[in-house]
Design a protein around this motif. Structure first.
Motif, short mmCIF file in Angstrom:
data_model
loop_
_atom_site.label_atom_id
_atom_site.label_comp_id
_atom_site.label_asym_id
_atom_site.label_seq_id
_atom_site.Cartn_x
_atom_site.Cartn_y
_atom_site.Cartn_z
N GLN A 222 0.81 -1.21 0.00
CA GLN A 222 0.00 0.00 0.00
C GLN A 222 0.85 1.27 0.00
O GLN A 222 2.07 1.21 0.09
N GLU A 223 0.15 2.41 -0.11
CA GLU A 223 0.74 3.75 -0.03
C GLU A 223 1.88 3.93 -1.04
O GLU A 223 3.00 4.27 -0.70
N SER A 224 1.55 3.69 -2.31
CA SER A 224 2.47 3.93 -3.43
C SER A 224 3.73 3.09 -3.36
O SER A 224 4.78 3.48 -3.88
N ALA A 225 3.65 1.91 -2.75
CA ALA A 225 4.77 0.96 -2.82
C ALA A 225 4.96 0.52 -4.26
O ALA A 225 4.00 0.36 -5.02
N THR A 226 6.20 0.33 -4.68
CA THR A 226 6.48 -0.03 -6.06
C THR A 226 7.51 -1.15 -6.14
O THR A 226 8.31 -1.35 -5.23
N ASN A 227 7.47 -1.84 -7.28
CA ASN A 227 8.43 -2.89 -7.60
C ASN A 227 8.47 -3.97 -6.52
O ASN A 227 9.42 -4.12 -5.76
N ILE A 228 7.39 -4.73 -6.50
CA ILE A 228 7.20 -5.81 -5.53
C ILE A 228 6.98 -7.10 -6.31
O ILE A 228 6.24 -7.13 -7.30
N TRP A 229 7.63 -8.19 -5.88
CA TRP A 229 7.43 -9.51 -6.49
C TRP A 229 7.03 -10.49 -5.40
O TRP A 229 7.79 -10.74 -4.47
N VAL A 230 5.83 -11.06 -5.53
CA VAL A 230 5.29 -12.06 -4.60
C VAL A 230 5.23 -13.38 -5.36
O VAL A 230 4.42 -13.53 -6.28
N ASP A 231 6.05 -14.35 -4.99
CA ASP A 231 6.29 -15.51 -5.86
C ASP A 231 6.41 -16.80 -5.06
O ASP A 231 7.12 -16.86 -4.05
N HIS A 232 5.74 -17.86 -5.54
CA HIS A 232 5.88 -19.21 -4.98
C HIS A 232 5.59 -19.28 -3.49
O HIS A 232 6.32 -19.93 -2.72
N ASN A 233 4.51 -18.63 -3.07
CA ASN A 233 4.05 -18.74 -1.70
C ASN A 233 2.75 -19.53 -1.65
O ASN A 233 2.07 -19.70 -2.67
N SER A 234 2.39 -20.02 -0.46
CA SER A 234 1.10 -20.67 -0.25
C SER A 234 0.34 -19.91 0.83
O SER A 234 0.93 -19.43 1.80
N PHE A 235 -0.98 -19.80 0.64
CA PHE A 235 -1.82 -19.03 1.55
C PHE A 235 -3.04 -19.86 1.92
O PHE A 235 -3.74 -20.37 1.04
N THR A 236 -3.32 -19.96 3.24
CA THR A 236 -4.50 -20.71 3.65
C THR A 236 -5.01 -20.22 5.00
O THR A 236 -4.24 -19.86 5.89
N GLY A 237 -6.34 -20.17 5.11
CA GLY A 237 -7.00 -20.00 6.40
C GLY A 237 -6.81 -18.68 7.09
O GLY A 237 -6.82 -18.63 8.33
N GLY A 238 -6.68 -17.58 6.34
CA GLY A 238 -6.52 -16.29 6.97
C GLY A 238 -7.82 -15.53 7.11
O GLY A 238 -8.87 -15.94 6.63
N LYS A 239 -7.73 -14.35 7.78
CA LYS A 239 -8.91 -13.55 8.04
C LYS A 239 -9.34 -12.74 6.83
O LYS A 239 -10.52 -12.73 6.46
N ASP A 240 -8.41 -12.01 6.22
CA ASP A 240 -8.76 -11.12 5.12
C ASP A 240 -7.96 -11.52 3.89
O ASP A 240 -7.82 -12.70 3.59
N GLY A 241 -7.40 -10.56 3.16
CA GLY A 241 -6.79 -10.87 1.89
C GLY A 241 -5.50 -11.68 1.99
O GLY A 241 -4.72 -11.53 2.93
N ALA A 242 -5.28 -12.53 0.99
CA ALA A 242 -3.98 -13.21 0.89
C ALA A 242 -2.93 -12.23 0.39
O ALA A 242 -1.86 -12.09 0.99
N VAL A 243 -3.22 -11.56 -0.73
CA VAL A 243 -2.32 -10.52 -1.26
C VAL A 243 -3.20 -9.34 -1.66
O VAL A 243 -3.88 -9.39 -2.69
N ASP A 244 -3.19 -8.28 -0.86
CA ASP A 244 -3.96 -7.08 -1.18
C ASP A 244 -3.01 -5.96 -1.59
O ASP A 244 -1.99 -5.72 -0.94
N ILE A 245 -3.35 -5.28 -2.68
CA ILE A 245 -2.51 -4.23 -3.26
C ILE A 245 -3.40 -3.00 -3.43
O ILE A 245 -4.46 -3.08 -4.05
#
Length: 326
Positions: free
Chosen positions: A143-166
């Motif tokens: 968030q807040e104008s973050a730039t140049n981010i790579w989210v790769d080869h992760n696993s997501f399960t059983g959380g409250k809100d977003g897995a990857v929110d942008i």
């Protein structure tokens, strides 16, 4: 990620000409057909995160290994470039602030349980090979104008809100080769309908080769970003919907595989007005036909998609944590 310079060969696809380059990690990219798990290095970065100067994370900084919440918090919050290796299961709560120029990569079996990572206005961050479980806010929040981010080869399960929110004007991001399962709200792009002044002209994200494995919705749910590129993802048994384009966004949905998805893609969502969505070369198996409309800005980077008929085998063999050699 040892920091030493090694030579690797990159293949953008099975038919591509190899390019020999020197980088900080070993990586041989996927070749377009079903294959056992293999090495995926920084040369495999494709999409929006290659733009705006590229995304290198901690680069050749010496690696440090963390095994506790306090050590992880300190390492990701430091101002200097860093390569941070997560080992074992780290239990925590809330959101841990990640500063610029960080590579956060899990050793085999690495898990972050109960908390998430927050990239808030910083840049040049790589997050790879971690299982996120049971987070109490978002697993990864950009968030807040973050730039140049790579989210790769992760696993997501059983959380409250977003897995990857942008959201909130963030830009130049690639989300690739992740698996979401046992979870509802997967990936939100653009947090609210009234944030157009910050978000228009930004929120440019590539989502490719992700496995949305019976997750419910937001794969992704898009506001304002144009072009957003959604290609070569495998959608399976998604009971809500696949992709939603809203609030004037422009989304290219290309060469994905949808299986048992009644609503693969549509315009508008909830109280959000419609965006534009162009769909091409997708495979729809026991799925709805989807809704399209409008036009989408051109994609500025080079890429070679796998054929949609191969996406299921390619993605299920290689997506998620534990599918890269370290």
């Amino acid at each position: 990620m040892s920091g030493r310079i090694q030579k690797v060969v990159k293949y953008a696809s099975a038919a591509a000409v190899p390019v020999l380059l020197a980088v900080g990690v070993v990586g041989v990219a996927h070749g377009g057909t079903a294959a056992p798990p293999q090495t995926f290095g920084v040369l495999d970065l494709v999409g929006w995160a290659t733009q705006n100067g590229g995304t290198t994370g901690g680069g050749n900084a010496a690696a440090t290994t963390v095994t506790s919440a306090s050590a992880l918090t300190s390492a990701v919050g430091a101002t200097a470039p860093a390569v941070i290796r997560v080992s074992g299961t780290i239990s925590c709560s809330g959101m841990l602030r990640v500063r610029s120029d960080k590579t956060i990569i899990g050793n085999a079996g690495a898990t972050i349980s109960g908390c998430g990572l927050n990239v808030n206005g910083d840049r040049n961050v790589i997050i790879r090979n971690i299982t996120f479980r049971g987070w109490n806010d978002d697993a990864i929040n950009v968030q807040e104008s973050a730039t140049n981010i790579w989210v790769d080869h992760n696993s997501f399960t059983g959380g409250k809100d977003g897995a990857v929110d942008i959201k909130r004007g963030s830009d130049f991001i690639t989300v690739s080769w992740n698996r979401v399962f046992g979870h509802d709200k997967s990936m939100l792009l653009g947090h609210s309908d009234d944030n157009a002044s910050q978000d228009r002209g930004h929120l440019r994200v590539t989502y490719h080769h992700n496995w949305f494995d019976a997750s419910t919705q937001r794969h992704p749910r898009v506001r304002f970003g144009n072009p957003v590129h959604v290609y070569n993802n495998y959608y399976f048994n998604n009971s809500g919907y696949g992709v939603a384009s809203t609030e004037g966004a422009g989304v290219l949905v290309e060469a994905n595989s949808f299986e048992n998805v009644e609503d693969p893609f549509h315009l508008g969502e909830g109280d959000s007005g419609p965006g534009s969505l162009v769909a091409r070369n997708n495979q729809l198996v026991n799925s709805g036909s989807g809704q399209t409309g409008g036009s989408v800005a051109s994609i500025p980077y080079s890429y070679t998609p796998d054929a949609a008929a191969n996406v299921k085998s390619v993605v299920t063999a290689n997506a998620g944590a534990g599918r890269i050699s370290l």
